[in-house]
Design a protein around this motif. Structure first.
Motif, PDB file in Angstrom:
ATOM      1  N   VAL A  36       0.851  -1.196   0.000  1.00 53.55           N
ATOM      2  CA  VAL A  36       0.000   0.000   0.000  1.00 53.55           C
ATOM      3  C   VAL A  36       0.886   1.246   0.000  1.00 53.55           C
ATOM      4  O   VAL A  36       1.393   1.626  -1.043  1.00 53.55           O
ATOM      5  N   VAL A  37       1.110   1.888   1.161  1.00 53.90           N
ATOM      6  CA  VAL A  37       1.882   3.129   1.186  1.00 53.90           C
ATOM      7  C   VAL A  37       3.117   3.034   2.062  1.00 53.90           C
ATOM      8  O   VAL A  37       3.757   4.049   2.332  1.00 53.90           O
ATOM      9  N   GLU A  38       3.478   1.847   2.531  1.00 57.51           N
ATOM     10  CA  GLU A  38       4.653   1.756   3.397  1.00 57.51           C
ATOM     11  C   GLU A  38       5.639   0.719   2.887  1.00 57.51           C
ATOM     12  O   GLU A  38       5.289  -0.178   2.117  1.00 57.51           O
ATOM     13  N   ARG A  39       6.885   0.851   3.328  1.00 57.57           N
ATOM     14  CA  ARG A  39       7.921  -0.114   2.999  1.00 57.57           C
ATOM     15  C   ARG A  39       7.962  -1.148   4.124  1.00 57.57           C
ATOM     16  O   ARG A  39       8.701  -1.022   5.089  1.00 57.57           O
ATOM     17  N   ALA A  40       7.137  -2.188   3.971  1.00 59.64           N
ATOM     18  CA  ALA A  40       6.961  -3.184   5.029  1.00 59.64           C
ATOM     19  C   ALA A  40       7.864  -4.394   4.861  1.00 59.64           C
ATOM     20  O   ALA A  40       7.998  -5.193   5.787  1.00 59.64           O
ATOM     21  N   ASP A  41       8.475  -4.556   3.683  1.00 59.08           N
ATOM     22  CA  ASP A  41       9.301  -5.720   3.381  1.00 59.08           C
ATOM     23  C   ASP A  41      10.759  -5.283   3.269  1.00 59.08           C
ATOM     24  O   ASP A  41      11.068  -4.300   2.585  1.00 59.08           O
ATOM     25  N   HIS A  42      11.644  -6.040   3.923  1.00 55.33           N
ATOM     26  CA  HIS A  42      13.034  -5.610   4.034  1.00 55.33           C
ATOM     27  C   HIS A  42      14.002  -6.754   3.750  1.00 55.33           C
ATOM     28  O   HIS A  42      13.684  -7.925   3.997  1.00 55.33           O
TER      29      HIS A  42
END
Length: 297
Positions: free
Chosen positions: A260-266
């Motif tokens: 969606v609008v966030e960088r949740a995967d790293h």
């Protein structure tokens, strides 16, 4: 800018957003909760709203629109690195959607990563290794519960790390680790999946459990070269992020969203350095993250 436009309320909200961002770096439950909030996209919307409301003053409108567009950084990538790479790693939450597994396999094959760290790779009750050995026969596959590791070369020392139980959290999160050899050097791999704190019955209590789980994983990972990848469901990671470099920090650029609008995967690494960062994909609700690595020592 917004005081001049008569938008004192917007200034207050911007200060609040900045405080939340500052809390992301703080240890403990407060930082974990703040890290799950996509703050800057909301702040950009506020900037645009403030500019529109202040339309009678032409310069706040123009300046506010420019700041709103630049706030998250330009949405493009730097030119690909020409540095020879030792390992290409990929992390991907594929959303447990069997009807899209063929599309996921096509994306993996097009990117040709050396190792793939998967989350939601199949429901826990699914027997066998899921169809990955059929869809991607060139990869070795290990899977436990809903996390999996794929590698073009042999995997060894496979370990499953169960997370807190569903009874305590209202959700579940697990990790899987294995070792791969790159040019004769062992590299420890780990894939993990955190449940979003806002889906759970006790957000603060579960933020504590998540940090405790990451500390346990940190102790289990050893001290050699390693790559940890997964769906953290947070902009900033906790204990696992200390002493490990995020591929986006080393080679990324601009506002990168993976959910969606966030960088949740790293992708996090120790003993390796990212020289190229890519993100994309359409086969899941998450975007894949790919990084090319060289040994840092």
């Amino acid at each position: 800018l917004f005081v001049a436009a008569g938008m004192r309320a917007t200034v207050v909200l911007f200060v609040l957003a900045a405080l939340i961002v500052a809390c992301e770096r703080s240890p403990g439950p407060l930082g974990r909760l703040a890290a799950g909030l996509p703050v800057w996209p909301v702040a950009v919307v506020l900037a645009m709203a403030g500019s529109i409301v202040g339309w009678r003053r032409r310069w706040p409108v123009a300046l506010g629109a420019i700041l709103a567009l630049l706030a998250p950084g330009p949405a493009f990538r730097l030119p690909p690195s020409s540095t020879p790479v030792a390992l290409r790693a990929m992390t991907y939450n594929i959303a447990q959607t069997p009807d899209r597994w063929a599309d996921v396999a096509a994306e993996i094959r097009a990117l040709r990563p050396d190792v793939v760290l998967l989350q939601e790779a199949g429901p826990p009750g699914l027997k066998g290794l899921t169809p990955w050995q059929t869809l991607l026969p060139e990869y070795r596959v290990v899977r436990r519960e809903h996390v999996a590791i794929l590698s073009l070369t042999e995997l060894s020392d496979v370990r499953f790390h169960p997370g807190p139980t569903k009874a305590r959290t209202g959700g579940s999160w697990d990790a899987l680790s294995a070792t791969v050899h790159v040019g004769g050097r062992p590299v420890r791999l780990m894939t993990l999946h955190h449940v979003p704190w806002f889906w759970l019955r006790d957000p603060i209590g579960n933020a504590v459990l998540t940090d405790d789980f990451e500390r346990r994983l940190d102790r289990a990972s050893g001290s050699g070269p390693q790559i940890v990848g997964g769906d953290f469901n947070a902009q900033v990671v906790g204990p696992l992020g200390r002493g490990r470099a995020d591929a986006w920090d080393e080679a990324g650029f601009g506002w990168t969203r993976t959910l969606v609008v966030e960088r949740a995967d790293h992708l996090l690494a120790r003993g390796l350095r990212a020289v190229r960062y890519l993100s994309g994909g359409r086969a899941s609700d998450h975007r894949w993250v790919v990084a090319d690595y060289v040994f840092s020592g």
